[in-house]
Design an enzyme around this catalytic site. Structure first.
Site, PDB file in Angstrom:
ATOM      1  N   HIS A   1       0.801  -1.204   0.014  1.00  0.00           N
ATOM      2  CA  HIS A   1       0.161   0.060   0.026  1.00  0.00           C
ATOM      3  C   HIS A   1       0.998   1.019  -0.036  1.00  0.00           C
ATOM      4  O   HIS A   1       1.877   1.115   0.657  1.00  0.00           O
ATOM      5  CB  HIS A   1      -0.855   0.007   1.132  1.00  0.00           C
ATOM      6  CG  HIS A   1      -1.909   0.901   1.316  1.00  0.00           C
ATOM      7  ND1 HIS A   1      -1.655   2.004   1.798  1.00  0.00           N
ATOM      8  CD2 HIS A   1      -3.362   0.788   1.084  1.00  0.00           C
ATOM      9  CE1 HIS A   1      -2.813   2.915   1.913  1.00  0.00           C
ATOM     10  NE2 HIS A   1      -3.607   2.141   1.233  1.00  0.00           N
TER      11      HIS A   1
ATOM     12  N   ASP B   1       3.446  -4.341   7.720  1.00  0.00           N
ATOM     13  CA  ASP B   1       1.957  -3.592   7.706  1.00  0.00           C
ATOM     14  C   ASP B   1       0.970  -4.664   7.797  1.00  0.00           C
ATOM     15  O   ASP B   1       0.748  -5.602   6.933  1.00  0.00           O
ATOM     16  CB  ASP B   1       1.983  -2.820   6.386  1.00  0.00           C
ATOM     17  CG  ASP B   1       0.542  -2.469   6.132  1.00  0.00           C
ATOM     18  OD1 ASP B   1      -0.167  -2.698   7.060  1.00  0.00           O
ATOM     19  OD2 ASP B   1       0.444  -1.974   4.951  1.00  0.00           O
TER      20      ASP B   1
ATOM     21  N   GLN C   1      -4.174  -5.208   6.566  1.00  0.00           N
ATOM     22  CA  GLN C   1      -5.097  -6.205   6.004  1.00  0.00           C
ATOM     23  C   GLN C   1      -5.221  -7.614   6.643  1.00  0.00           C
ATOM     24  O   GLN C   1      -5.944  -8.533   6.201  1.00  0.00           O
ATOM     25  CB  GLN C   1      -4.836  -6.436   4.616  1.00  0.00           C
ATOM     26  CG  GLN C   1      -5.177  -5.096   3.668  1.00  0.00           C
ATOM     27  CD  GLN C   1      -6.599  -4.725   3.683  1.00  0.00           C
ATOM     28  OE1 GLN C   1      -7.744  -5.773   4.049  1.00  0.00           O
ATOM     29  NE2 GLN C   1      -6.898  -3.496   3.466  1.00  0.00           N
TER      30      GLN C   1
ATOM     31  N   LYS D   1     -10.210  -1.120  10.214  1.00  0.00           N
ATOM     32  CA  LYS D   1     -10.108  -2.540   9.714  1.00  0.00           C
ATOM     33  C   LYS D   1     -10.207  -3.803  10.419  1.00  0.00           C
ATOM     34  O   LYS D   1     -10.167  -4.689   9.852  1.00  0.00           O
ATOM     35  CB  LYS D   1      -8.915  -2.671   8.598  1.00  0.00           C
ATOM     36  CG  LYS D   1      -8.787  -1.473   7.435  1.00  0.00           C
ATOM     37  CD  LYS D   1      -7.480  -1.489   6.574  1.00  0.00           C
ATOM     38  CE  LYS D   1      -7.187  -0.290   5.981  1.00  0.00           C
ATOM     39  NZ  LYS D   1      -7.782  -0.109   4.578  1.00  0.00           N
TER      40      LYS D   1
ATOM     41  N   CYS E   1      -4.852   2.613  -3.754  1.00  0.00           N
ATOM     42  CA  CYS E   1      -3.593   2.929  -3.165  1.00  0.00           C
ATOM     43  C   CYS E   1      -2.457   1.900  -2.923  1.00  0.00           C
ATOM     44  O   CYS E   1      -1.611   1.745  -2.181  1.00  0.00           O
ATOM     45  CB  CYS E   1      -3.745   3.227  -1.524  1.00  0.00           C
ATOM     46  SG  CYS E   1      -5.151   4.581  -1.332  1.00  0.00           S
TER      47      CYS E   1
HETATM   48  N1  PMP Z   1      -1.919  -0.908   4.374  1.00  0.00           N
HETATM   49  C1  PMP Z   1      -2.734  -1.562   3.976  1.00  0.00           C
HETATM   50  C2  PMP Z   1      -2.408  -3.010   3.437  1.00  0.00           C
HETATM   51  C3  PMP Z   1      -4.033  -1.216   3.788  1.00  0.00           C
HETATM   52  O1  PMP Z   1      -4.769  -1.848   3.155  1.00  0.00           O
HETATM   53  C4  PMP Z   1      -4.315   0.148   4.226  1.00  0.00           C
HETATM   54  C5  PMP Z   1      -5.758   0.672   4.154  1.00  0.00           C
HETATM   55  N2  PMP Z   1      -6.379   0.435   2.810  1.00  0.00           N
HETATM   56  C6  PMP Z   1      -3.318   0.868   4.661  1.00  0.00           C
HETATM   57  C7  PMP Z   1      -1.927   0.442   4.757  1.00  0.00           C
HETATM   58  C8  PMP Z   1      -3.543   2.216   5.329  1.00  0.00           C
HETATM   59  O2  PMP Z   1      -4.264   2.257   6.474  1.00  0.00           O
HETATM   60  P1  PMP Z   1      -4.934   3.607   6.871  1.00  0.00           P
HETATM   61  O3  PMP Z   1      -5.581   4.366   5.668  1.00  0.00           O
HETATM   62  O4  PMP Z   1      -5.994   3.233   7.936  1.00  0.00           O
HETATM   63  O5  PMP Z   1      -3.655   4.455   7.508  1.00  0.00           O
END
Ligand code: PMP
Length: 409
Positions: free
Chosen positions: A124, A201, A204, A227, A365
């Site tokens: 991401h 990270d 997910q 999430k 993203c």
């Molecule tokens: N990493 C991953 C794998 C994600 O799916 C997301 C959110 N789509 C993020 C980071 C970013 O999370 P946040 O917008 O809650 O900071």
């Protein structure tokens, strides 16, 4: 599945019982955010209705109660991630802030000219752009770990890229666009041979399968509350204690100091030294409720349910003429990214929305991950533990209808 009553779980999530565009909502946008169980909504309401107070200050009853809930939230997060030490849990706004904190604090102190940060091509943007920012400042380099055609990380390439210039490896625990779950423990052990640190990270991952940072030996691990059935605006950075203790403050202000004077300021112990200012207290109350709710479920059964549903959805989607699935790494989570011949992803998501089916369309993203497949945009249906075979059948039936109408026109 035995031990897992999906209908009982669905009853706890009020939003699953609403309509959108005159149709019962089919929520397949869990990768963007998960719905909240009643317990979480109640915990937030209770904090604001009758429990409002700041934490860690004031000698009154409500301050003590709020502080207790706050620190219990930290303990729940520690339990979720498998660390025995709640001081290794830093509250942040979400995954994005967690990675920026590590990049700005650890990165500024530890990266220098010619150092390398290996970042998987499945990341991401929030686990890539913060590294680009600090790399530019420190004159270090961000190097991609490439993907294989099925969406796995190329382990041969990874081994070749690792070296004594490698200072950090940034890895997703589950890709939000491909669903891939990399072999994080093995990759971390390899990185450690070169003295590199590993940031995982878990945005997910945490809602889909049990995580144990101690077993992974991850140096840093991050997730976002929203999430994992908790509110937006609250998230967690886990860091090994010795690393957190050696990190310079990220932001200065209240709550993070030991003593302040114009001559010299000293800082509070971790985690507080990395938590300047008043935190998201209602958010932590909601996170505590979400994690307690989750730990009351049979998590192995929940994971098994999601695995079965993912396999079912992959097979069912493959029957839609002209549908192309992106990412089929073994062991992937229920992230189903696809294209439908003759349709634009944004239009397709709009047509599904007309039928009450919520999916995401766009670049998710994760532009480099899509670019690895020659794409700029795709549709994503993403599953959570409360989704059912009926949800998947509704999606597939809607896609079949759209496909037939597209082919006829
Ligand atoms: N990493 C991953 C794998 C994600 O799916 C997301 C959110 N789509 C993020 C980071 C970013 O999370 P946040 O917008 O809650 O900071």
């Amino acid at each position: 599945t035995s031990g897992f009553d999906v209908e009982a779980i669905r009853r706890e999530f009020p939003q699953l019982h609403r309509e959108v565009n005159g149709r019962p909502l089919v929520w397949l946008d869990n990768g963007a955010t998960t719905l909240k169980p009643r317990q979480v909504v109640e915990a937030i309401a209770e904090h604001y209705a009758t429990g409002t107070s700041n934490v860690h200050r004031g000698a009154h009853t409500l301050a003590k109660q709020a502080t207790q809930i706050y620190e219990e939230g930290r303990a729940e997060a520690a339990k979720l991630l498998g660390t025995p030490d709640p001081d290794e849990i830093v509250f942040v706004r979400g995954t994005t802030e967690a990675v920026n904190l590590v990049a700005q604090s650890w990165g500024r102190a530890n990266l220098g000219l010619g150092d390398e940060i290996l970042v998987s091509a499945a990341e991401h943007h929030s686990n890539l752009v913060p590294w680009q920012l600090i790399a530019k400042e420190r004159r270090a380099r961000v190097v991609p770990i490439p993907l294989l055609p099925d969406g796995q990380l190329d382990q041969d390439a990874y081994r070749d890229l690792l070296g004594f210039r490698t200072k950090l490896v940034a890895l997703t625990h589950a890709s939000n666009v491909l669903g891939t779950v990399p072999p994080v423990a093995e990759m971390t052990a390899l990185a450690h041979r070169y003295g590199a640190k590993v940031l995982v990270d878990g945005a997910q991952a945490v809602s889909h399968f049990p995580v144990d940072v101690t077993a992974l030996d991850a140096d840093f691990y991050t997730f976002s509350g929203h999430k994992i059935f908790a509110p937006t605006g609250i998230g967690v950075l886990y860091g090994k204690r010795d690393l957190l203790e050696a990190m310079p403050p990220y932001q200065g202000g209240g709550n993070m100091i030991d003593s302040v004077s114009f001559d010299e300021t000293t800082y509070a112990p971790v985690p507080h030294r990395l938590e300047a200012g008043t935190g998201h207290i209602a958010g932590v109350a909601g996170l505590r409720a979400a994690l307690r709710y989750l730990s009351g479920l049979d998590r192995q059964a929940a994971t098994a349910h999601e695995e079965q549903l993912t396999a079912y959805a992959m097979a069912a989607l493959a029957t839609v003429p002209g549908l192309q699935l992106i990412g089929n790494a073994p062991g992937k989570i229920g992230v189903l990214t696809f294209l439908l011949a003759g349709t634009d992803p944004i239009d397709l998501a709009g047509a599904l929305d007309q039928q009450g089916i919520a999916v995401r369309a766009g670049h998710h993203c994760a532009q480099p991950a899509l670019a690895a497949f020659g794409l700029q945009s795709a549709v994503r249906a993403s599953l959570a533990l409360y989704n059912t075979v009926q949800d998947v059948d509704d999606l597939v039936a809607a896609l079949q209808g759209i496909q037939a109408a597209t082919a006829a026109s």
